[in-house]
Scaffold this active site. Structure first.
Site, short mmCIF file in Angstrom:
data_model
loop_
_atom_site.label_atom_id
_atom_site.label_comp_id
_atom_site.label_asym_id
_atom_site.label_seq_id
_atom_site.Cartn_x
_atom_site.Cartn_y
_atom_site.Cartn_z
N ASN A 185 4.64 53.47 81.16
CA ASN A 185 5.27 53.07 82.42
C ASN A 185 6.76 53.35 82.26
OD1 ASN A 185 6.86 51.49 84.27
ND2 ASN A 185 5.02 50.32 84.78
N GLU A 232 4.64 54.20 87.45
CA GLU A 232 5.84 53.70 88.13
C GLU A 232 6.92 54.78 88.12
OE1 GLU A 232 8.19 49.46 88.74
OE2 GLU A 232 7.02 49.76 86.91
N TYR A 267 -2.07 52.77 87.68
CA TYR A 267 -1.00 51.78 87.73
C TYR A 267 -1.52 50.64 88.61
CZ TYR A 267 3.54 49.62 88.77
OH TYR A 267 4.58 48.73 88.93
N ASP A 302 -0.76 51.50 82.96
CA ASP A 302 -0.25 50.14 83.03
C ASP A 302 -1.24 49.36 83.89
OD1 ASP A 302 1.05 47.77 83.38
OD2 ASP A 302 2.81 48.61 84.40
N ASN A 349 -1.46 46.14 83.84
CA ASN A 349 -0.79 44.89 84.20
C ASN A 349 -1.59 43.63 83.85
OD1 ASN A 349 1.94 44.83 85.22
ND2 ASN A 349 1.26 46.27 86.80
N ASP A 391 11.05 48.87 80.44
CA ASP A 391 10.64 47.64 79.78
C ASP A 391 9.28 47.78 79.11
OD1 ASP A 391 9.54 47.87 82.30
OD2 ASP A 391 9.94 45.81 82.92
N HIS A 392 8.66 48.94 79.23
CA HIS A 392 7.40 49.26 78.55
C HIS A 392 7.66 50.26 77.43
CE1 HIS A 392 4.49 47.74 81.70
NE2 HIS A 392 5.62 47.77 82.39
#
Length: 279
Positions: free
Chosen positions: A26, A53, A124, A167, A169, A269-270
């Site tokens: 991501n 993303e 995603y 991702d 999530n 942040d991934h």
């Protein structure tokens, strides 16, 4: 004396086998972090790189920079400012699907078949907002509906020779989060989300390749921007996944998370997740 025909055929089949490394990441804006994508391509050189993303229309993805590094093939779905998925590959491939589960009109899935016959699904999954209650949080309901339609799709068409990455999530296992007890009511680790993700896995008979290779221990791929020192705090979650169908899962090895990428300049942040397949 010439070798028998069946031996020749077997040798030719072995020669056609392809070992390739796949990564999922991501990127949190492919245009803002074009340099980081190029850094990964240069230093790690996965054969296939799946991004989520991307936050970009397809026509504005900096594909020429990636082609210059050997990634001549791309399939993608994009939107301005949010969502977006792309598969970048050194290996020739053909787009085969792009689903809009839950009818969100979001660019959250694309799939392509590589020249060796392996189909790669790049997902995603919606994050789901902050409150794990669909009655008060529409986004959480959308996440559960998305996962339900993923389940139904793979139940209706059981995949073969396929890899699913992205991702998703959700951090499903207790050792996929920094504190199972403290995150049980936090979106991404709630029992209902884990149940829905498990249903998707069982419907497609997917194998969690990362945990097949790394069966024990804390393992994360995401660390919040909110942490002043993410590395020292180490309050991570494993939100990014690589799965494979049973017919090729045993060919996977070398799974790893490139934690160092979380510390690159202006990082996502991934962190990228890798696996190698010998097929």
């Amino acid at each position: 004396m010439r070798p028998p025909f069946d031996m020749i055929a077997r040798l030719l089949k072995q020669e056609r086998k392809m070992s390739f490394t796949l990564a999922t990441w991501n990127i949190n804006s492919v245009r803002l972090r074009e340099g980081l994508v190029c850094k990964l391509m240069t230093e790690e050189a996965p054969d296939v790189l799946c991004l989520q993303e991307c936050k970009s229309p397809v026509e504005k993805i900096p594909v020429e920079a990636f082609k210059a590094l050997g990634y001549e093939h791309m399939v993608a779905r994009g939107q301005k400012g949010y969502n977006g998925v792309a598969i970048l590959s050194k290996i020739p491939m053909e787009e085969v699907a792009a689903h809009d589960f839950a009818d969100l009109n979001h660019a959250r899935h694309v799939a392509a078949t590589l020249e060796n016959g392996v189909t790669v699904h790049n997902f995603y999954v919606p994050a789901g907002g902050d409150v794990p209650d669909r009655e008060v949080n529409e986004k959480f309901g959308q996440k559960l509906d998305y996962l339900t339609q993923m389940r139904d799709h793979f139940a209706a068409e059981t995949p073969k020779k396929a890899i699913l990455v992205g991702d998703l999530n959700i951090a499903p296992r207790e050792d996929d989060v920094w504190s199972h007890k403290q995150l049980l009511k936090i979106v991404s680790h709630t029992p209902i989300e884990v149940e829905h993700l498990t249903d998707v896995m069982e419907a497609g008979k997917w194998v969690d390749v990362t945990r097949q290779d790394i069966p024990e221990g804390l393992l994360y791929s995401w660390w919040s921007y909110r942490a002043r020192d993410w590395d020292a705090a180490d309050k991570g979650r494993r939100l990014d996944h690589i799965w494979a169908t049973p017919d090729i899962s045993n060919a996977a090895h070398g799974s790893r998370v490139l934690r160092a990428a979380r510390g690159w300049e202006q990082p996502s942040d991934h962190a990228p997740v890798f696996a190698t397949f010998d097929l």
